[in-house]
Design a protein around this motif. Sequence first.
Motif, PDB file in Angstrom:
ATOM      1  N   HIS A   1       0.855  -1.184   0.000  1.00 59.55           N
ATOM      2  CA  HIS A   1       0.000   0.000   0.000  1.00 59.55           C
ATOM      3  C   HIS A   1       0.891   1.234   0.000  1.00 59.55           C
ATOM      4  O   HIS A   1       1.503   1.574   1.016  1.00 59.55           O
ATOM      5  CB  HIS A   1      -0.905  -0.006   1.231  1.00 59.55           C
ATOM      6  N   LEU A   2       0.990   1.916  -1.139  1.00 64.54           N
ATOM      7  CA  LEU A   2       1.915   3.031  -1.282  1.00 64.54           C
ATOM      8  C   LEU A   2       1.265   4.381  -1.033  1.00 64.54           C
ATOM      9  O   LEU A   2       1.825   5.412  -1.353  1.00 64.54           O
ATOM     10  CB  LEU A   2       2.560   2.981  -2.672  1.00 64.54           C
ATOM     11  N   GLY A   3       0.056   4.373  -0.467  1.00 64.08           N
ATOM     12  CA  GLY A   3      -0.519   5.619   0.002  1.00 64.08           C
ATOM     13  C   GLY A   3      -1.600   6.229  -0.855  1.00 64.08           C
ATOM     14  O   GLY A   3      -2.105   5.628  -1.806  1.00 64.08           O
ATOM     15  N   ASP A   4      -1.948   7.463  -0.486  1.00 68.26           N
ATOM     16  CA  ASP A   4      -3.007   8.208  -1.139  1.00 68.26           C
ATOM     17  C   ASP A   4      -2.417   9.360  -1.946  1.00 68.26           C
ATOM     18  O   ASP A   4      -1.509  10.052  -1.490  1.00 68.26           O
ATOM     19  CB  ASP A   4      -3.974   8.777  -0.093  1.00 68.26           C
ATOM     20  N   ARG A   5      -2.965   9.543  -3.131  1.00 70.57           N
ATOM     21  CA  ARG A   5      -2.611  10.682  -3.972  1.00 70.57           C
ATOM     22  C   ARG A   5      -3.831  11.592  -4.016  1.00 70.57           C
ATOM     23  O   ARG A   5      -4.913  11.175  -4.416  1.00 70.57           O
ATOM     24  CB  ARG A   5      -2.227  10.207  -5.369  1.00 70.57           C
ATOM     25  N   VAL A   6      -3.667  12.827  -3.586  1.00 64.09           N
ATOM     26  CA  VAL A   6      -4.799  13.739  -3.444  1.00 64.09           C
ATOM     27  C   VAL A   6      -4.634  14.930  -4.374  1.00 64.09           C
ATOM     28  O   VAL A   6      -3.547  15.517  -4.465  1.00 64.09           O
ATOM     29  CB  VAL A   6      -4.932  14.234  -1.982  1.00 64.09           C
ATOM     30  N   PHE A   7      -5.739  15.290  -5.042  1.00 65.00           N
ATOM     31  CA  PHE A   7      -5.739  16.391  -6.001  1.00 65.00           C
ATOM     32  C   PHE A   7      -6.804  17.410  -5.610  1.00 65.00           C
ATOM     33  O   PHE A   7      -7.700  17.123  -4.811  1.00 65.00           O
ATOM     34  CB  PHE A   7      -5.990  15.857  -7.408  1.00 65.00           C
TER      35      PHE A   7
ATOM     36  N   PHE B   1      -2.262   2.180  -5.125  1.00 63.65           N
ATOM     37  CA  PHE B   1      -2.451   3.562  -4.701  1.00 63.65           C
ATOM     38  C   PHE B   1      -3.941   3.877  -4.677  1.00 63.65           C
ATOM     39  O   PHE B   1      -4.724   3.272  -5.413  1.00 63.65           O
ATOM     40  CB  PHE B   1      -1.793   4.545  -5.680  1.00 63.65           C
ATOM     41  N   PHE B   2      -4.314   4.869  -3.867  1.00 62.47           N
ATOM     42  CA  PHE B   2      -5.676   5.401  -3.881  1.00 62.47           C
ATOM     43  C   PHE B   2      -5.627   6.837  -4.389  1.00 62.47           C
ATOM     44  O   PHE B   2      -4.768   7.617  -3.980  1.00 62.47           O
ATOM     45  CB  PHE B   2      -6.295   5.376  -2.482  1.00 62.47           C
ATOM     46  N   TYR B   3      -6.567   7.168  -5.274  1.00 62.39           N
ATOM     47  CA  TYR B   3      -6.659   8.517  -5.828  1.00 62.39           C
ATOM     48  C   TYR B   3      -7.854   9.227  -5.207  1.00 62.39           C
ATOM     49  O   TYR B   3      -8.954   8.683  -5.148  1.00 62.39           O
ATOM     50  CB  TYR B   3      -6.798   8.464  -7.351  1.00 62.39           C
ATOM     51  N   ASN B   4      -7.620  10.439  -4.724  1.00 63.52           N
ATOM     52  CA  ASN B   4      -8.644  11.218  -4.035  1.00 63.52           C
ATOM     53  C   ASN B   4      -8.633  12.654  -4.545  1.00 63.52           C
ATOM     54  O   ASN B   4      -7.667  13.106  -5.156  1.00 63.52           O
ATOM     55  CB  ASN B   4      -8.360  11.262  -2.527  1.00 63.52           C
ATOM     56  N   SER B   5      -9.703  13.359  -4.250  1.00 65.12           N
ATOM     57  CA  SER B   5      -9.732  14.801  -4.517  1.00 65.12           C
ATOM     58  C   SER B   5     -10.449  15.483  -3.364  1.00 65.12           C
ATOM     59  O   SER B   5     -11.213  14.857  -2.626  1.00 65.12           O
ATOM     60  CB  SER B   5     -10.435  15.103  -5.846  1.00 65.12           C
ATOM     61  N   PHE B   6     -10.183  16.772  -3.201  1.00 62.91           N
ATOM     62  CA  PHE B   6     -10.772  17.507  -2.090  1.00 62.91           C
ATOM     63  C   PHE B   6     -12.289  17.605  -2.193  1.00 62.91           C
ATOM     64  O   PHE B   6     -12.947  17.923  -1.203  1.00 62.91           O
ATOM     65  CB  PHE B   6     -10.160  18.905  -2.006  1.00 62.91           C
ATOM     66  N   ASP B   7     -12.852  17.355  -3.401  1.00 58.39           N
ATOM     67  CA  ASP B   7     -14.305  17.399  -3.537  1.00 58.39           C
ATOM     68  C   ASP B   7     -14.941  16.008  -3.584  1.00 58.39           C
ATOM     69  O   ASP B   7     -16.108  15.873  -3.926  1.00 58.39           O
ATOM     70  CB  ASP B   7     -14.721  18.227  -4.762  1.00 58.39           C
ATOM     71  N   ASP B   8     -14.186  14.971  -3.221  1.00 59.03           N
ATOM     72  CA  ASP B   8     -14.777  13.637  -3.081  1.00 59.03           C
ATOM     73  C   ASP B   8     -15.707  13.627  -1.867  1.00 59.03           C
ATOM     74  O   ASP B   8     -15.402  14.261  -0.848  1.00 59.03           O
ATOM     75  CB  ASP B   8     -13.694  12.573  -2.878  1.00 59.03           C
TER      76      ASP B   8
END
Length: 211
Positions: A12-18, A135-142
């Motif tokens: 698990h290499l973490g979260d990538r947040v946009f 990896f998990f991909y996220n955004s501030f408006d999720d």
Amino acid sequence: MGLFGKKEEPNHLGDRVFVNRRQKHDHLMADALQYLKEGKWVLLSYFFNDTGTYLSSLLKDKEIEFNELDNVRPEMENKINMVQAESFLAQYFRERLSPGTKEVVILFAEHYPLFKTEEKLLESLESFGSHVSFFFYNSFDDPLLTRFAVMNTTELINNLGIKEDEMISSPLITKAIARVQKKLEARVRFELRAFSMEDWFENNLRTNDQN
């Protein structure tokens, strides 16, 4: 430690947040194509069917070749492979992703709201071997971030000077998301499955708050 970690570190290499979902999906597609160029199996995964439908449409719009894995077409191909997240619990993936196969990168387009559901899945993936990373991909408006204020978006962007197309990654974010998931578990005693994450929050929080 670099963004992609070292070989001996956990899968698990973490979260990538946009900043927003548009940027998240653009980077998700670009990263998937880059991993393909590096000769890796690439799996693009999702929890909610609505997300899968959107990603398929996005890939078609960008004229990117992809393969949808299911019971009818279970074999991975040298292109982006789309797969519903719970499929990783199946014996098929234990056989296909066993040690000895080439490196596999799984890109999750979203988190699942409940921690235990996701934890079971990740434990299964981690048992496949160190050649499988995700990896998990996220955004501030999720929805998972906005509904529970995982972070103060405006303050964070201003303080760090984050640009619209910039990605941030930190263990603190991963831990914050896990805390939110655990809080949801304590609140949702009877889970109702949903087509989208937005529907999941609407159905489960309203139903459980009424009980």
